[in-house]
Write a protein that holds these residues in place. Sequence first.
Motif, PDB file in Angstrom:
ATOM      1  N   THR A  27       0.806  -1.205   0.000  1.00 47.85           N
ATOM      2  CA  THR A  27       0.000   0.000   0.000  1.00 47.85           C
ATOM      3  C   THR A  27       0.845   1.263   0.000  1.00 47.85           C
ATOM      4  N   VAL A  28       0.199   2.347  -0.325  1.00 46.02           N
ATOM      5  CA  VAL A  28       0.698   3.680  -0.022  1.00 46.02           C
ATOM      6  C   VAL A  28      -0.333   4.274   0.931  1.00 46.02           C
ATOM      7  N   GLY A  29       0.145   4.968   1.938  1.00 46.94           N
ATOM      8  CA  GLY A  29      -0.779   5.502   2.926  1.00 46.94           C
ATOM      9  C   GLY A  29      -0.271   6.781   3.543  1.00 46.94           C
ATOM     10  N   THR A  37       1.760  18.291   9.327  1.00 49.33           N
ATOM     11  CA  THR A  37       2.881  17.505   8.810  1.00 49.33           C
ATOM     12  C   THR A  37       2.512  16.025   8.815  1.00 49.33           C
ATOM     13  N   PRO A  38       1.861  15.549   7.745  1.00 48.12           N
ATOM     14  CA  PRO A  38       1.515  14.129   7.684  1.00 48.12           C
ATOM     15  C   PRO A  38       2.742  13.286   7.349  1.00 48.12           C
ATOM     16  N   THR A  39       2.640  11.997   7.593  1.00 46.79           N
ATOM     17  CA  THR A  39       3.712  11.064   7.268  1.00 46.79           C
ATOM     18  C   THR A  39       3.207  10.118   6.188  1.00 46.79           C
ATOM     19  N   LEU A  40       4.038   9.898   5.185  1.00 46.95           N
ATOM     20  CA  LEU A  40       3.699   9.010   4.076  1.00 46.95           C
ATOM     21  C   LEU A  40       4.373   7.658   4.260  1.00 46.95           C
ATOM     22  N   TYR A  41       3.696   6.624   3.800  1.00 49.76           N
ATOM     23  CA  TYR A  41       4.218   5.263   3.896  1.00 49.76           C
ATOM     24  C   TYR A  41       4.020   4.538   2.577  1.00 49.76           C
ATOM     25  N   GLU A  42       4.918   3.619   2.299  1.00 45.63           N
ATOM     26  CA  GLU A  42       4.808   2.755   1.130  1.00 45.63           C
ATOM     27  C   GLU A  42       5.073   1.322   1.564  1.00 45.63           C
ATOM     28  N   LEU A  43       4.690   0.398   0.734  1.00 42.00           N
ATOM     29  CA  LEU A  43       4.992  -1.020   0.902  1.00 42.00           C
ATOM     30  C   LEU A  43       5.369  -1.450   2.317  1.00 42.00           C
ATOM     31  N   ASP A  44       4.453  -2.046   3.005  1.00 47.81           N
ATOM     32  CA  ASP A  44       4.720  -2.625   4.326  1.00 47.81           C
ATOM     33  C   ASP A  44       5.233  -1.625   5.352  1.00 47.81           C
ATOM     34  N   ASP A  45       4.609  -0.488   5.442  1.00 46.29           N
ATOM     35  CA  ASP A  45       4.894   0.502   6.480  1.00 46.29           C
ATOM     36  C   ASP A  45       6.295   1.108   6.444  1.00 46.29           C
ATOM     37  N   GLU A  46       6.878   1.213   5.273  1.00 40.79           N
ATOM     38  CA  GLU A  46       8.155   1.909   5.138  1.00 40.79           C
ATOM     39  C   GLU A  46       7.868   3.388   4.943  1.00 40.79           C
ATOM     40  N   GLU A  47       8.400   4.220   5.839  1.00 45.20           N
ATOM     41  CA  GLU A  47       8.190   5.661   5.715  1.00 45.20           C
ATOM     42  C   GLU A  47       8.883   6.163   4.452  1.00 45.20           C
ATOM     43  N   CYS A  48       8.254   7.094   3.753  1.00 46.35           N
ATOM     44  CA  CYS A  48       8.831   7.652   2.536  1.00 46.35           C
ATOM     45  C   CYS A  48       8.484   9.123   2.436  1.00 46.35           C
ATOM     46  N   ILE A  97       7.353  12.659  -0.065  1.00 42.68           N
ATOM     47  CA  ILE A  97       6.405  12.993  -1.132  1.00 42.68           C
ATOM     48  C   ILE A  97       7.029  12.801  -2.511  1.00 42.68           C
ATOM     49  N   GLU A  98       8.326  13.020  -2.626  1.00 43.41           N
ATOM     50  CA  GLU A  98       8.976  12.858  -3.933  1.00 43.41           C
ATOM     51  C   GLU A  98       8.883  11.416  -4.421  1.00 43.41           C
ATOM     52  N   MET A  99       9.009  10.461  -3.516  1.00 45.31           N
ATOM     53  CA  MET A  99       8.891   9.051  -3.911  1.00 45.31           C
ATOM     54  C   MET A  99       7.486   8.760  -4.441  1.00 45.31           C
ATOM     55  N   ILE A 100       6.480   9.286  -3.757  1.00 41.40           N
ATOM     56  CA  ILE A 100       5.094   9.066  -4.183  1.00 41.40           C
ATOM     57  C   ILE A 100       4.841   9.769  -5.520  1.00 41.40           C
ATOM     58  N   LYS A 101       5.381  10.967  -5.678  1.00 42.41           N
ATOM     59  CA  LYS A 101       5.226  11.683  -6.946  1.00 42.41           C
ATOM     60  C   LYS A 101       5.932  10.954  -8.084  1.00 42.41           C
ATOM     61  N   ASN A 102       7.097  10.362  -7.806  1.00 34.65           N
ATOM     62  CA  ASN A 102       7.799   9.576  -8.831  1.00 34.65           C
ATOM     63  C   ASN A 102       6.971   8.369  -9.253  1.00 34.65           C
ATOM     64  N   LEU A 103       6.333   7.731  -8.284  1.00 30.68           N
ATOM     65  CA  LEU A 103       5.457   6.598  -8.575  1.00 30.68           C
ATOM     66  C   LEU A 103       4.302   7.057  -9.465  1.00 30.68           C
ATOM     67  N   ASN A 104       3.727   8.194  -9.129  1.00 26.57           N
ATOM     68  CA  ASN A 104       2.643   8.761  -9.922  1.00 26.57           C
ATOM     69  C   ASN A 104       3.110   9.073 -11.345  1.00 26.57           C
TER      70      ASN A 104
END
Length: 109
Positions: A7-9, A74-85, A87-94
């Motif tokens: 997930t992304v969350g 200041t929210p916190t973003l997570y990817e794949l199995d609760d790994e903190e990441c 916004i740039e990583m999420i934008k790259n995925l997008n």
Amino acid sequence: MCETGDTVGIKIPKGTPIAKCVAVIRKIEPSLSISDISSRINNDEYVLSYDYTDDSGVKKIIKCYEGLTKLGITPTLYELDDEECDIEMIKNLNDMYDEIDSEIDEDEE
């Protein structure tokens, strides 16, 4: 919305004024009630989470993050199995999903 797995969350820190968050989150996910949002924040759960391969879900996470940060949250973003990441990583995925969609559209023409 997705609960576990790939997930992304996005999580919002406990103690954040719920009222500041509600308008942003409900604009993106209208099915969430104020009590749902409050409960998720207070229990340190994702307020939003989507499957990693859900391009529209990834866009919603970005929109939520940007909306909250504009309010000083200041929210916190997570990817794949609760790994903190970040916004740039999420934008790259997008961006990757947008490129794939574009290539598919070109191939269909």
